[in-house]
Scaffold this active site. Structure first.
Site, PDB file in Angstrom:
ATOM      1  N   ASP A  10       0.878  -1.162   0.000  1.00  0.00           N
ATOM      2  CA  ASP A  10       0.000   0.000   0.000  1.00  0.00           C
ATOM      3  C   ASP A  10       0.929   1.230   0.000  1.00  0.00           C
ATOM      4  OD1 ASP A  10      -2.317   1.659   0.484  1.00  0.00           O
ATOM      5  OD2 ASP A  10      -1.578   1.845   2.541  1.00  0.00           O
ATOM      6  N   ASP A  12      -0.088   5.127   0.765  1.00  0.00           N
ATOM      7  CA  ASP A  12      -0.348   6.125   1.817  1.00  0.00           C
ATOM      8  C   ASP A  12      -0.302   5.480   3.205  1.00  0.00           C
ATOM      9  OD1 ASP A  12      -0.944   8.295   0.017  1.00  0.00           O
ATOM     10  OD2 ASP A  12      -2.906   7.409  -0.342  1.00  0.00           O
TER      11      ASP A  12
HETATM   12  C1  BG6 Z   1      -5.800   5.738   0.047  1.00  0.00           C
HETATM   13  C2  BG6 Z   1      -5.898   6.516   1.344  1.00  0.00           C
HETATM   14  O1  BG6 Z   1      -4.496   5.301  -0.151  1.00  0.00           O
HETATM   15  O2  BG6 Z   1      -6.199   6.557  -1.051  1.00  0.00           O
HETATM   16  C3  BG6 Z   1      -7.303   7.076   1.503  1.00  0.00           C
HETATM   17  O3  BG6 Z   1      -5.591   5.654   2.433  1.00  0.00           O
HETATM   18  C4  BG6 Z   1      -7.666   7.921   0.293  1.00  0.00           C
HETATM   19  O4  BG6 Z   1      -7.376   7.828   2.688  1.00  0.00           O
HETATM   20  C5  BG6 Z   1      -7.528   7.069  -0.971  1.00  0.00           C
HETATM   21  O5  BG6 Z   1      -8.980   8.424   0.399  1.00  0.00           O
HETATM   22  C6  BG6 Z   1      -7.842   7.858  -2.261  1.00  0.00           C
HETATM   23  O6  BG6 Z   1      -6.852   8.838  -2.446  1.00  0.00           O
HETATM   24  P1  BG6 Z   1      -6.855   9.919  -3.616  1.00  0.00           P
HETATM   25  O7  BG6 Z   1      -5.421  10.371  -3.678  1.00  0.00           O
HETATM   26  O8  BG6 Z   1      -7.289   9.212  -4.867  1.00  0.00           O
HETATM   27  O9  BG6 Z   1      -7.795  10.992  -3.220  1.00  0.00           O
HETATM   28 MG    MG Z   2      -2.707   3.199   3.571  1.00  0.00          MG
END
Ligand code: BG6
Ligand code: MG
Length: 221
Positions: A10, A12
């Site tokens: 993963d 984030d």
């Molecule tokens: C995930 C995060 O990796 O990505 C979430 O943990 C987030 O919190 C999701 O909402 C979508 O992210 P993005 O960058 O497409 O807005």
């Molecule tokens: Mg994550």
């Protein structure tokens, strides 16, 4: 396990600490409409897509929002979030992450990203972290967000590997659920280190190397 395990990370909250930027950006958006939002609610957004995250935040709003309004709010959050991301540099990736990825590659493991984020490529570019990965499965190539296993199954497919030979590393409960639903092994780190559905629970990223050695030994590699 029939082959050398592949590792699907993963992004984030695992490879980079963008989870705090997600929080700041959602907080600014929520404040702008007078909607209550805190870190505890933010934890429920880990692994969840942008629009599904917004629906969770708006549970505390004092009125209903139309689809068009929701799209505007999500765009507003993403603009703030990307401004924060654009300040990131390669120094935002820890030595532990870079060294562990290099060691896993050196010992013959394939590596992939499995992230719900539509900003995956932008983040990898900002922090110069694309090189060690054999495949990237991000938010733009899926229709179902975690806990659906789609993003990880696509990553395994891009790698040409069987899901049963893949190990997912996640900080989100929804991500551990997604990995298990896809028939993969799961390592919980950060918030998910406390989740009993994970096969391993780690405090530090470098512990992945020992898990890889253990799996290689068991499978006879
Ligand atoms: C995930 C995060 O990796 O990505 C979430 O943990 C987030 O919190 C999701 O909402 C979508 O992210 P993005 O960058 O497409 O807005
Ligand atoms: Mg994550």
């Amino acid at each position: 396990m029939n082959r050398k395990p592949s590792f699907i990370f993963d992004l984030d909250g695992v490879l980079v600490f963008t989870d705090r930027y997600h929080y700041q950006a959602w907080k600014q958006m929520a404040d702008s409409i007078g909607c209550y939002f805190d870190e505890k609610i933010n934890n429920r957004l880990r692994g969840v897509s942008r629009m599904a995250s917004l629906d969770i935040i708006l549970e505390r709003a004092d009125r209903k929002y139309t689809q068009e309004e929701k799209e505007k709010l999500a765009a507003q959050k993403n603009e703030i979030y990307r401004r924060l991301l654009s300040q990131m540099t390669p120094a935002d990736v820890t030595d532990s992450v870079r060294k562990t990825l290099a060691a896993l590659k050196k010992s013959g493991h394939k590596l992939a990203i499995g992230s719900s984020s539509k900003n995956t490529k932008f983040i990898l570019q900002q922090v110069d972290l694309a090189a060690p990965f054999d495949a990237v499965s991000g938010g733009t190539n899926i229709t179902h967000s975690k806990p659906d296993p789609e993003v990880f199954l696509k990553a395994a497919q891009f790698l040409g590997e069987d899901p049963a030979d893949c190990v997912v590393i996640e900080d989100a409960y929804s991500g551990i659920d997604a990995a298990k639903a896809g028939g993969m092994f799961a390592i919980g780190i950060g918030d998910a280190a406390g989740y009993d559905k994970a096969d391993w629970h780690i405090q530090d990223f470098s512990e992945i190397e020992k898990i890889a050695e253990e799996l290689d030994r068991k499978a006879g590699f």
